[in-house]
Design an enzyme around this catalytic site. Structure first.
Site, PDB file in Angstrom:
ATOM      1  N   ARG A  34     -10.351  20.420 -11.211  1.00 40.34           N
ATOM      2  CA  ARG A  34      -9.219  20.196 -11.822  1.00 40.34           C
ATOM      3  C   ARG A  34      -9.331  19.707 -13.255  1.00 40.34           C
ATOM      4  O   ARG A  34      -8.334  19.189 -13.977  1.00 40.34           O
ATOM      5  CB  ARG A  34      -8.348  19.135 -11.253  1.00 40.34           C
ATOM      6  N   ASN A  35     -10.517  19.642 -13.639  1.00 40.74           N
ATOM      7  CA  ASN A  35     -10.892  19.254 -15.096  1.00 40.74           C
ATOM      8  C   ASN A  35     -10.897  20.411 -16.106  1.00 40.74           C
ATOM      9  O   ASN A  35     -11.567  21.241 -16.019  1.00 40.74           O
ATOM     10  CB  ASN A  35     -12.446  18.578 -15.016  1.00 40.74           C
ATOM     11  N   PRO A  36      -9.668  20.441 -16.914  1.00 41.67           N
ATOM     12  CA  PRO A  36      -9.521  21.250 -18.061  1.00 41.67           C
ATOM     13  C   PRO A  36     -10.750  21.684 -18.949  1.00 41.67           C
ATOM     14  O   PRO A  36     -10.933  22.706 -19.392  1.00 41.67           O
ATOM     15  CB  PRO A  36      -8.320  20.966 -18.774  1.00 41.67           C
ATOM     16  N   GLY A  37     -11.511  20.661 -19.118  1.00 41.19           N
ATOM     17  CA  GLY A  37     -12.698  20.537 -20.144  1.00 41.19           C
ATOM     18  C   GLY A  37     -13.628  21.304 -19.495  1.00 41.19           C
ATOM     19  O   GLY A  37     -14.206  22.291 -20.072  1.00 41.19           O
ATOM     20  N   GLY A  41     -15.724  13.260 -20.752  1.00 40.56           N
ATOM     21  CA  GLY A  41     -17.009  12.251 -19.945  1.00 40.56           C
ATOM     22  C   GLY A  41     -17.804  11.404 -20.894  1.00 40.56           C
ATOM     23  O   GLY A  41     -17.385  10.662 -22.040  1.00 40.56           O
ATOM     24  N   TYR A  42     -19.032  11.275 -20.679  1.00 36.81           N
ATOM     25  CA  TYR A  42     -19.880  10.577 -21.471  1.00 36.81           C
ATOM     26  C   TYR A  42     -20.566  11.234 -22.490  1.00 36.81           C
ATOM     27  O   TYR A  42     -21.517  10.577 -23.457  1.00 36.81           O
ATOM     28  CB  TYR A  42     -21.120   9.970 -20.549  1.00 36.81           C
ATOM     29  N   ASP A  72     -21.330  19.730  -9.654  1.00 34.73           N
ATOM     30  CA  ASP A  72     -21.260  18.290  -9.358  1.00 34.73           C
ATOM     31  C   ASP A  72     -22.310  17.697 -10.510  1.00 34.73           C
ATOM     32  O   ASP A  72     -23.479  18.259 -10.728  1.00 34.73           O
ATOM     33  CB  ASP A  72     -21.923  17.564  -8.116  1.00 34.73           C
ATOM     34  N   SER A  73     -21.761  16.910 -11.387  1.00 35.00           N
ATOM     35  CA  SER A  73     -22.573  16.807 -12.463  1.00 35.00           C
ATOM     36  C   SER A  73     -22.362  14.963 -12.907  1.00 35.00           C
ATOM     37  O   SER A  73     -21.340  14.496 -12.594  1.00 35.00           O
ATOM     38  CB  SER A  73     -22.334  17.436 -13.691  1.00 35.00           C
ATOM     39  N   HIS A  75     -26.645  20.675 -19.822  1.00 41.91           N
ATOM     40  CA  HIS A  75     -27.095  20.750 -18.282  1.00 41.91           C
ATOM     41  C   HIS A  75     -26.422  21.586 -17.432  1.00 41.91           C
ATOM     42  O   HIS A  75     -26.698  22.435 -16.849  1.00 41.91           O
ATOM     43  CB  HIS A  75     -26.906  19.351 -17.728  1.00 41.91           C
TER      44      HIS A  75
END
Length: 212
Positions: free
Chosen positions: A10-13, A167-168, A78-79, A194
């Site tokens: 659900r992450n648009p990025g 994120g980071y 998954d990251s 990654h």
């Protein structure tokens, strides 16, 4: 031609990056990626708890659940960020490091506070991604599963730099770069990231699933 695949996020990025990664490949011809590659929310899928104990377990359980619910090929990843001095943490807890409802900014701020006294030479870290593709069974054809792994080594900056990515990204400076991941263009990031590495290795299977 199947020409439909679900990215279990659900992450648009992540959805933008995934479409951009596929969009540069002529094997897809005139395929409209906005229609062909959808996210879990658009597909009407329920939230999937990440109950695994590794990136591989989490990526597979999400892809399996979405493929089973939609009947379509599903890709999941998954990251997270693995910090050397934290023994690989936040790891699979990267998205909720500051709490279950934490924002990217909350997570980033907490991590910087925890590393405030760590010298630059000991701020090594890596983004890690495991991507999974699950193709549901069809008449006469068994289900298929594939997983791939990608890493991006670098060091953590003392303060955020750049406004791109998510994120980071603003605090990881990839090895050999003078900019943070958030300061790279999407094309530059996909070339070394990654997620880009994991999805590039998975790409042949994704293209086959999309063009069947």
């Amino acid at each position: 031609m199947n020409a439909r695949i679900v990215l279990a996020t659900r992450n648009p990025g992540k959805l933008r990056e995934f479409r951009a990664l596929l969009g540069s490949h002529t094997e897809l011809g005139e395929l409209d990626l906005e229609q062909a590659v959808i996210d879990a929310a658009t597909a009407g899928c329920a939230e999937i708890p990440e109950t695994g104990t590794s990136f591989t377990e989490n990526s597979l359980l999400k892809a399996r659940a979405v493929a089973a619910e939609t009947g379509l090929p599903a890709v999941a990843d998954d990251s997270g960020l693995a910090v050397d001095v934290l023994g690989g943490a936040p790891g699979i807890f990267s998205a909720r490091w500051a709490g279950a409802q934490a924002s990217d900014e909350n997570n980033l701020r907490l991590l910087l506070e925890q590393l405030a006294d760590i010298a630059p030479e000991h701020r090594g870290a890596a983004f890690v991604c495991v991507a999974a593709l699950v193709i549901p069974a069809s008449p006469g054809v068994p289900a298929e599963e594939f997983t791939t792994t990608g890493t991006l080594r670098g060091r953590l900056l003392p303060a955020p730099q750049g406004v791109g990515g998510f994120g980071y990204d603003p605090i990881l400076q990839p090895s050999g770069q003078t900019r943070s991941t958030a300061e790279l263009s999407m094309e530059e990031k996909n070339a070394i990231s990654h997620r880009g590495e994991a999805f590039a290795a998975l790409r042949p299977h994704i293209l086959e699933a999309l063009t069947r």
